[in-house]
Design an enzyme around this catalytic site. Structure first.
Site, mmCIF file in Angstrom:
data_model
loop_
_atom_site.group_PDB
_atom_site.id
_atom_site.type_symbol
_atom_site.label_atom_id
_atom_site.label_comp_id
_atom_site.label_asym_id
_atom_site.label_seq_id
_atom_site.Cartn_x
_atom_site.Cartn_y
_atom_site.Cartn_z
ATOM 1 C CB THR A 3 -39.391 -31.067 23.539
ATOM 2 O OG1 THR A 3 -40.233 -29.947 23.805
ATOM 3 C CG2 THR A 3 -38.350 -30.672 22.528
ATOM 4 C CG ASP A 4 -45.373 -32.458 24.820
ATOM 5 O OD1 ASP A 4 -45.044 -33.019 23.742
ATOM 6 O OD2 ASP A 4 -46.546 -32.096 25.063
ATOM 7 C CB SER A 13 -58.794 -30.537 22.316
ATOM 8 O OG SER A 13 -57.550 -30.443 21.735
ATOM 9 C CG LEU A 71 -53.825 -20.757 19.092
ATOM 10 C CD1 LEU A 71 -54.663 -19.492 18.912
ATOM 11 C CD2 LEU A 71 -52.396 -20.373 19.482
ATOM 12 C CB SER A 72 -54.070 -25.945 23.565
ATOM 13 O OG SER A 72 -52.809 -26.371 23.234
ATOM 14 C CD GLU A 118 -44.502 -26.404 19.410
ATOM 15 O OE1 GLU A 118 -45.186 -27.002 20.284
ATOM 16 O OE2 GLU A 118 -44.469 -25.189 19.302
ATOM 17 C CE1 TYR A 120 -48.268 -33.994 18.810
ATOM 18 C CE2 TYR A 120 -48.799 -36.196 19.605
ATOM 19 C CZ TYR A 120 -48.342 -34.917 19.835
ATOM 20 O OH TYR A 120 -47.945 -34.554 21.101
ATOM 21 C CG ASP A 164 -51.157 -28.817 24.021
ATOM 22 O OD1 ASP A 164 -50.040 -28.271 23.975
ATOM 23 O OD2 ASP A 164 -51.647 -29.456 23.075
HETATM 24 C C1 GLA Z 1 -49.693 -30.793 20.404
HETATM 25 C C2 GLA Z 1 -49.707 -31.763 21.581
HETATM 26 C C3 GLA Z 1 -48.632 -31.393 22.611
HETATM 27 C C4 GLA Z 1 -47.266 -31.197 21.948
HETATM 28 C C5 GLA Z 1 -47.383 -30.293 20.723
HETATM 29 C C6 GLA Z 1 -46.102 -30.216 19.954
HETATM 30 O O1 GLA Z 1 -50.096 -29.522 20.814
HETATM 31 O O2 GLA Z 1 -50.958 -31.783 22.198
HETATM 32 O O3 GLA Z 1 -48.584 -32.368 23.610
HETATM 33 O O4 GLA Z 1 -46.689 -32.423 21.639
HETATM 34 O O5 GLA Z 1 -48.400 -30.727 19.835
HETATM 35 O O6 GLA Z 1 -45.107 -29.614 20.711
#
Ligand code: GLA
Length: 379
Positions: free
Chosen positions: A34-35, A125, A122-123, A32, A218, A169
């Protein structure tokens, strides 16, 4: 979902749609924040998804109905701008990036339905972005590889929506592989599908709280990571070893140091977790999953009280190898690696324990890993 979105289209436009796309959300097992540091992540696409039923139209208009909100929206592909008006902006955002990359887009009309809770980590978007890219490419007659779709979605979110998100995501949604989680190197975008162990299930633990202040916090974390990378003279925190970080840790701003310590240790945890899962050592993988939570709570400071409570409740429940918050944080969902034979008592105990700790009612769902964004054949 499939039947409902097809019905919504028929009721709204008086005809059947030509195409249908399903685009999944994701849960991240570990890795988490880390991307955007070029590190490693380990997400999987889940059974909850955004669906769009759509048909081309002869002009350059895009007209949509969002069934979940009971709203409609639209724009013209030759003249549109950012009005910061909710879900439609994600569709405009991908249209804008596609056009800037030289794609000629055709118009379409469609209906959107989703069972992905918004703001839950849970993404939803990213799933919507991937679905919209698939719709644009479908009606306009070009084809994009899943990884290209992911990069376009990320740019759309960065430049139009204003969240400086990484690539995880979108990649998880676009590239999902049935029954596998994806080990992703966020620098090379190399991806390895790793089977979810047969003896385990993945449980999504919804605190039923939704995140706030996500954009600001963020983007701020991301800046702190960049500050740490600049201090050590590396391109990204991916290039920093724990030894090097600790050797000059005292000279870093205190908060910046903690953020870097999370990122550097988290990326290592991802690789170790995958190794343990491949060896069938679920206990060891579970420990690392929980260590990740502790690091996100104490060092990266993106957890919340309900997230901590649901993770604690999970760790105390039968059959749990390890649990953590998932996604950006500040609310939303946790994830747990659970013994398949004990998933029912796990869910039951977790709900009871979470209620007594927080006074809230959790939603728990066991999800398989699914395929990524796909056109579904219509008969
Ligand atoms: C959100 C962002 C991702 C990632 C996570 C944290 O979901 O969209 O790119 O940075 O937070 O790991």
């Amino acid at each position: 979902m499939k039947a409902s979105v097809l019905r919504l289209f028929k009721d709204s436009f008086g005809e059947h749609p030509r195409f249908l796309v399903r685009s999944p959300g994701r849960v991240n097992m570990i890795g988490e924040h880390t991307d955007y540091n070029d590190g490693f992540v380990f997400p999987m696409a889940i059974d909850y998804a955004v669906w769009i039923a759509f048909s081309p139209v002869p002009d350059k208009s895009v007209s949509l109905i969002a069934g979940d909100f009971g709203e409609s929206g639209g724009f013209h592909l030759e003249a549109f701008r950012n009005t910061q008006s909710g879900w439609i902006e994600y569709i405009k955002a991908v249209a804008s990036v596609l056009q800037n990359r030289g794609y000629t887009l055709s118009g379409w009309k469609g209906c959107i339905l989703s069972n992905l809770p918004i703001g839950s980590g849970l993404s939803s978007s990213a799933a919507l972005e991937m679905a919209a890219i698939k719709a644009f490419s479908g009606v306009s007659g070009f084809c994009l590889k899943p990884a290209e779709m992911a990069v376009i979605g990320q740019k759309a979110e960065n430049h139009w929506v204003g969240i400086n998100c990484g690539i995880m995501d979108q990649l998880a949604s676009a590239c999902g592989v049935r029954d596998c989680a994806l080990l992703i190197d966020c620098r090379s975008l190399e991806l390895e599908a790793v089977p979810v162990p047969e003896k385990a299930v993945i449980a999504v633990l919804d605190t039923t709280t939704r995140r706030k202040l996500l954009g600001t916090e963020y983007n701020h974390r991301r800046q702190q990571c960049e500050t740490a990378a600049a201090f050590f003279g590396v391109t990204a925190l991916r290039d920093l070893t724990l030894e090097k970080l600790l050797s000059r840790y005292d000279r870093l701003d205190e908060a910046v140091g903690r953020r870097a310590l999370h990122v550097v240790s988290e990326s290592d945890r991802v690789l170790s977790t995958v190794r343990h899962l491949k060896n069938g050592d679920l206990e060891a993988a579970g420990h690392l999953i929980h260590d990740s939570h502790v690091s996100l709570r104490d060092l990266y400071e993106v957890s919340s009280q309900p997230l901590n409570q649901i993770v604690e409740a999970a760790m105390e429940s039968s059959g749990c190898y390890g649990a953590r918050m998932t996604g950006a944080g500040f609310g939303g969902c946790g994830v747990a690696l659970v013994d398949k034979m004990k998933s029912e008592p796990f869910s039951h105990e977790l709900c009871q324990r979470y209620r007594s700790k927080s006074g809230l009612t959790a939603e728990v769902f066991i999800t398989p890993a699914t395929a990524g964004t796909e056109l579904i054949p219509l008969d």
